[in-house]
Design a protein around this motif. Sequence first.
Motif, PDB file in Angstrom:
ATOM      1  N   ASN A 152      52.248  28.754  89.829  1.00 32.94           N
ATOM      2  CA  ASN A 152      52.079  27.794  88.735  1.00 32.94           C
ATOM      3  C   ASN A 152      51.940  28.500  87.392  1.00 32.94           C
ATOM      4  O   ASN A 152      52.507  28.076  86.384  1.00 32.94           O
ATOM      5  CB  ASN A 152      50.860  26.905  88.985  1.00 32.94           C
ATOM      6  N   LYS A 153      51.178  29.601  87.386  1.00 33.54           N
ATOM      7  CA  LYS A 153      51.010  30.371  86.153  1.00 33.54           C
ATOM      8  C   LYS A 153      52.346  30.943  85.695  1.00 33.54           C
ATOM      9  O   LYS A 153      52.687  30.912  84.499  1.00 33.54           O
ATOM     10  CB  LYS A 153      50.013  31.498  86.393  1.00 33.54           C
ATOM     11  N   GLN A 154      53.125  31.435  86.658  1.00 30.42           N
ATOM     12  CA  GLN A 154      54.435  31.992  86.331  1.00 30.42           C
ATOM     13  C   GLN A 154      55.363  30.910  85.775  1.00 30.42           C
ATOM     14  O   GLN A 154      56.071  31.124  84.778  1.00 30.42           O
ATOM     15  CB  GLN A 154      55.052  32.613  87.581  1.00 30.42           C
ATOM     16  N   LEU A 155      55.345  29.721  86.394  1.00 24.48           N
ATOM     17  CA  LEU A 155      56.182  28.616  85.925  1.00 24.48           C
ATOM     18  C   LEU A 155      55.747  28.143  84.537  1.00 24.48           C
ATOM     19  O   LEU A 155      56.591  27.789  83.698  1.00 24.48           O
ATOM     20  CB  LEU A 155      56.122  27.453  86.922  1.00 24.48           C
ATOM     21  N   GLU A 156      54.448  28.115  84.286  1.00 25.62           N
ATOM     22  CA  GLU A 156      53.951  27.722  82.962  1.00 25.62           C
ATOM     23  C   GLU A 156      54.436  28.701  81.895  1.00 25.62           C
ATOM     24  O   GLU A 156      54.844  28.304  80.799  1.00 25.62           O
ATOM     25  CB  GLU A 156      52.426  27.652  82.977  1.00 25.62           C
ATOM     26  N   ASP A 157      54.396  30.006  82.221  1.00 24.62           N
ATOM     27  CA  ASP A 157      54.885  31.018  81.273  1.00 24.62           C
ATOM     28  C   ASP A 157      56.386  30.849  81.025  1.00 24.62           C
ATOM     29  O   ASP A 157      56.856  30.945  79.875  1.00 24.62           O
ATOM     30  CB  ASP A 157      54.596  32.423  81.804  1.00 24.62           C
ATOM     31  N   GLU A 158      57.150  30.596  82.091  1.00 23.77           N
ATOM     32  CA  GLU A 158      58.588  30.388  81.938  1.00 23.77           C
ATOM     33  C   GLU A 158      58.879  29.141  81.111  1.00 23.77           C
ATOM     34  O   GLU A 158      59.793  29.131  80.270  1.00 23.77           O
ATOM     35  CB  GLU A 158      59.253  30.269  83.306  1.00 23.77           C
ATOM     36  N   ARG A 160      60.743  26.567  76.175  1.00 19.10           N
ATOM     37  CA  ARG A 160      60.489  25.668  75.046  1.00 19.10           C
ATOM     38  C   ARG A 160      60.717  26.393  73.724  1.00 19.10           C
ATOM     39  O   ARG A 160      61.304  25.842  72.797  1.00 19.10           O
ATOM     40  CB  ARG A 160      59.060  25.133  75.118  1.00 19.10           C
ATOM     41  N   GLN A 161      60.264  27.634  73.635  1.00 21.13           N
ATOM     42  CA  GLN A 161      60.473  28.419  72.417  1.00 21.13           C
ATOM     43  C   GLN A 161      61.958  28.685  72.192  1.00 21.13           C
ATOM     44  O   GLN A 161      62.457  28.626  71.057  1.00 21.13           O
ATOM     45  CB  GLN A 161      59.703  29.736  72.515  1.00 21.13           C
ATOM     46  N   THR A 162      62.676  28.967  73.300  1.00 22.46           N
ATOM     47  CA  THR A 162      64.118  29.196  73.199  1.00 22.46           C
ATOM     48  C   THR A 162      64.832  27.953  72.688  1.00 22.46           C
ATOM     49  O   THR A 162      65.705  28.026  71.813  1.00 22.46           O
ATOM     50  CB  THR A 162      64.698  29.609  74.560  1.00 22.46           C
ATOM     51  N   VAL A 163      64.458  26.789  73.246  1.00 24.94           N
ATOM     52  CA  VAL A 163      65.055  25.523  72.806  1.00 24.94           C
ATOM     53  C   VAL A 163      64.741  25.262  71.336  1.00 24.94           C
ATOM     54  O   VAL A 163      65.605  24.831  70.560  1.00 24.94           O
ATOM     55  CB  VAL A 163      64.559  24.358  73.685  1.00 24.94           C
ATOM     56  N   GLN A 164      63.511  25.526  70.941  1.00 25.82           N
ATOM     57  CA  GLN A 164      63.110  25.310  69.544  1.00 25.82           C
ATOM     58  C   GLN A 164      63.915  26.217  68.605  1.00 25.82           C
ATOM     59  O   GLN A 164      64.385  25.770  67.552  1.00 25.82           O
ATOM     60  CB  GLN A 164      61.615  25.582  69.392  1.00 25.82           C
ATOM     61  N   ASP A 165      64.062  27.489  69.005  1.00 29.57           N
ATOM     62  CA  ASP A 165      64.853  28.415  68.182  1.00 29.57           C
ATOM     63  C   ASP A 165      66.313  27.959  68.116  1.00 29.57           C
ATOM     64  O   ASP A 165      66.952  28.034  67.052  1.00 29.57           O
ATOM     65  CB  ASP A 165      64.776  29.831  68.762  1.00 29.57           C
ATOM     66  N   PHE A 166      66.833  27.475  69.250  1.00 26.37           N
ATOM     67  CA  PHE A 166      68.222  27.011  69.295  1.00 26.37           C
ATOM     68  C   PHE A 166      68.416  25.798  68.385  1.00 26.37           C
ATOM     69  O   PHE A 166      69.395  25.714  67.646  1.00 26.37           O
ATOM     70  CB  PHE A 166      68.583  26.662  70.739  1.00 26.37           C
ATOM     71  N   GLU A 167      67.466  24.856  68.432  1.00 26.27           N
ATOM     72  CA  GLU A 167      67.551  23.671  67.584  1.00 26.27           C
ATOM     73  C   GLU A 167      67.479  24.064  66.109  1.00 26.27           C
ATOM     74  O   GLU A 167      68.175  23.479  65.266  1.00 26.27           O
ATOM     75  CB  GLU A 167      66.421  22.701  67.926  1.00 26.27           C
ATOM     76  N   GLN A 168      66.635  25.039  65.792  1.00 29.36           N
ATOM     77  CA  GLN A 168      66.539  25.498  64.411  1.00 29.36           C
ATOM     78  C   GLN A 168      67.844  26.133  63.950  1.00 29.36           C
ATOM     79  O   GLN A 168      68.305  25.895  62.829  1.00 29.36           O
ATOM     80  CB  GLN A 168      65.387  26.495  64.272  1.00 29.36           C
TER      81      GLN A 168
END
Length: 230
Positions: free
Chosen positions: A59-65, A70-78
């Motif tokens: 679960n911890k690993q999935l949360e980190d992924e 989410r950061q990748t998507v945010q950067d892509f949207e920007q």
Amino acid sequence: MKQKGNYIIVSLILFVVGFLVAFSYQQTNSKPKVTQLSENEWEKDYFYRQQLIDIEDKNKQLEDELTTLRQTVQDFEQDIGEEKKQIGDLVDTKKRLQILTGELPVEGEGIEISLKDADYIPSEDNVNQYIVHDRHIHLVINELYSAGAKAIAINGQRIYADSYIQCVGPVISVDGNVYPAPFVISAIGAPDVLDVSLNLTNGVVDNLLYDNIEVTVEQMPEIEMDARAS
């Protein structure tokens, strides 16, 4: 009497001893019993505990992924937003250049400036000091472009980036086409801004009046200019 007193004392002692024995027995029975687990039960308990630890780690690993995605998507949207803005800016620039070169028709509000030779010319003065010259036309056009005019025309003929204006005696030649005075310069743009720019103190209008040119400026609600013929 003495024997009776001894009897009472012995009775009290026996009562207290009996009470303590009964209380001790009751406390012993009320204590939790220690449960003895078999080896098989210990193995099951260890297995389930290990599974729980593995699930928590997963679960911890999935949360980190998920956070990384989410950061990748945010950067892509920007990046997409910036690219859209750049594309929009390029489209606007292309449209402005097409308007400037006359590839596109244009319409909108603006102003009209009429330049006319002086009605009265003293006989002793040089007539050239009282007529409109190409430098007067250029003075007006340059000021209009500086004030944000999108498109300009002289006597209905649209001015392009490669247009040339020449003075030929009492007439003006625009790209080879000859026009007599009065010369009506139309400009599409913000009327108030263009008007104020021309009428600044010691500005264009004042200079034209100083050169004996009759000048009128009128704001227009609608001006149309065709695209350059192919």
